[in-house]
Design a protein around this motif. Structure first.
Motif, PDB file in Angstrom:
ATOM      1  N   CYS A 168      98.616 -63.966  46.804  1.00 33.37           N
ATOM      2  CA  CYS A 168      98.687 -63.408  45.459  1.00 33.37           C
ATOM      3  C   CYS A 168      99.864 -62.477  45.305  1.00 33.37           C
ATOM      4  N   VAL A 215      98.261 -70.844  40.531  1.00 34.24           N
ATOM      5  CA  VAL A 215      97.359 -71.811  41.152  1.00 34.24           C
ATOM      6  C   VAL A 215      97.517 -73.176  40.490  1.00 34.24           C
ATOM      7  N   VAL A 216      97.485 -73.178  39.160  1.00 30.54           N
ATOM      8  CA  VAL A 216      97.522 -74.444  38.435  1.00 30.54           C
ATOM      9  C   VAL A 216      98.857 -75.159  38.626  1.00 30.54           C
ATOM     10  N   GLU A 253      97.959 -65.149  37.976  1.00 32.14           N
ATOM     11  CA  GLU A 253      97.517 -65.729  39.241  1.00 32.14           C
ATOM     12  C   GLU A 253      97.085 -67.175  39.057  1.00 32.14           C
ATOM     13  N   LEU A 254      96.305 -67.400  38.012  1.00 26.74           N
ATOM     14  CA  LEU A 254      95.802 -68.750  37.764  1.00 26.74           C
ATOM     15  C   LEU A 254      96.921 -69.709  37.408  1.00 26.74           C
ATOM     16  N   GLN A 255      97.919 -69.208  36.712  1.00 28.57           N
ATOM     17  CA  GLN A 255      99.047 -70.078  36.389  1.00 28.57           C
ATOM     18  C   GLN A 255      99.747 -70.540  37.660  1.00 28.57           C
ATOM     19  N   LEU A 264      95.006 -61.859  35.897  1.00 25.73           N
ATOM     20  CA  LEU A 264      94.327 -63.079  36.339  1.00 25.73           C
ATOM     21  C   LEU A 264      95.052 -64.316  35.838  1.00 25.73           C
ATOM     22  N   ARG A 265      95.508 -64.251  34.599  1.00 24.83           N
ATOM     23  CA  ARG A 265      96.197 -65.413  34.050  1.00 24.83           C
ATOM     24  C   ARG A 265      97.436 -65.754  34.874  1.00 24.83           C
ATOM     25  N   LEU A 320      92.810 -59.316  32.520  1.00 20.86           N
ATOM     26  CA  LEU A 320      92.838 -60.758  32.269  1.00 20.86           C
ATOM     27  C   LEU A 320      94.253 -61.299  32.350  1.00 20.86           C
ATOM     28  N   GLU A 321      95.228 -60.496  31.956  1.00 24.74           N
ATOM     29  CA  GLU A 321      96.605 -60.997  32.034  1.00 24.74           C
ATOM     30  C   GLU A 321      97.066 -61.124  33.488  1.00 24.74           C
ATOM     31  N   VAL A 329      95.368 -71.595  48.050  1.00 27.89           N
ATOM     32  CA  VAL A 329      95.628 -70.301  47.417  1.00 27.89           C
ATOM     33  C   VAL A 329      94.337 -69.512  47.269  1.00 27.89           C
ATOM     34  N   HIS A 359      94.462 -58.130  42.085  1.00 31.41           N
ATOM     35  CA  HIS A 359      93.647 -58.300  40.891  1.00 31.41           C
ATOM     36  C   HIS A 359      92.238 -57.882  41.237  1.00 31.41           C
TER      37      HIS A 359
END
Lengths: 147, 147
Positions: free
Chosen positions: B135, B111-112, B107-109, B104-105, B101-102, B128, B139
């Motif tokens: 990436c 993206v955001v 990666e998502l950060q 993923l976080r 999950l970290e 993305v 992940h």
DNA sequence: GCTTGATCCTCTAGTGACTAGAGGATGCAG
DNA sequence: CTGCATCCTCTAGTCACTAGAGGATCAAGC
């Protein structure tokens, strides 16, 4: 435009054949053309689409969110507000999962460090599990932990 | 020994009535006595057992693991090796979920933080997601992330 | 006594995101 | 021509519940 069988598509994207058919069934992938022998025939556009889906799933997006993201990428003239929102929501969800899991980890570490060598009758693991009041902090149900 | 209806048991343990019946069905809880009107009647032993189950579920133990833990606590003369092992396995599983999950976080950060104000056509979120090569790190699929 | 609403019963089916298997047709290589 | 891989559809299973149908019973207030 090169032509792909479902197996070739599966290999190229590392998504299982059955999963590809499943995505078609739930409408994430369009119904493909069929060869004369009734086999599915794909082009590279479907390959990109499937790669997109796979990547979004890896990032933990739900299928419904992916449906929305796909619609957006199909209509590039739209505002991308919704995509930003979905990504932010997903980030928040991941953050909260991590927080919950870290609370659980603390609890489990206490359980594990109390491991005994004897009989169950004086086993700390069982005892701690039996009595929530041993817990240092509240920990919620993991229902929201599913990815 | 005080006597509890299924509703009272539900209230006392904060476990839903339907879930209690479900636990009975899958053999986590024994079949209770019935009153003359066919309603289930519980005593305090079942209350502790259900509290045990609930706590273990909160800690992320699978039902099969809980079955084993319950058998152990029913037979206190046994060695508690297995309980220790199960707890350690669960801790390792939680650790690995957190690590995934970290990733993923992160990666998502990315993206955001790339969110745009314009149209989808130049939206970084969609872009993305479309291209895994953006990436920073690999992940994995979140299949193992379910609690 | 009567009504109302809460609680209880069983049974079935739905959730999410696949996965596995039955039972069969077709394609390809040696 | 004989395997074996790949493909097809359709159904059912996974996990841990959750929701709903359709009905019986209970407790409280009037």
């Amino acid at each position: 435009m090169p032509i792909l069988s479902i197996g070739a598509l599966a290999k190229a994207t590392d998504v299982k054949v059955t999963t590809i058919r499943f995505y078609e069934q739930i409408g994430l992938l369009p119904e493909p053309l069929r060869a004369s022998n009734d086999r599915r025939v794909y082009d590279e556009r479907t390959l990109s689409r499937l790669a997109f889906i796979k990547h979004a799933r890896q990032l933990g997006f739900a299928v419904d969110a992916i449906r929305t993201l796909l619609q957006l990428s199909d209509h590039p003239e739209q505002s991308c507000e919704q995509a930003n929102l979905l990504a932010a929501e997903q980030l928040a969800a991941v953050d909260s999962k991590i927080a919950r899991l870290e609370a659980l980890r603390g609890e489990l570490q206490r359980v594990v460090s109390a491991a005994c060598q004897g009989r169950v009758s004086d086993c700390r693991v069982i005892e701690v599990l039996s009595d929530h009041s041993h817990c240092a902090a509240e920990h919620d149900a993991p229902s929201a932990l599913a990815s």
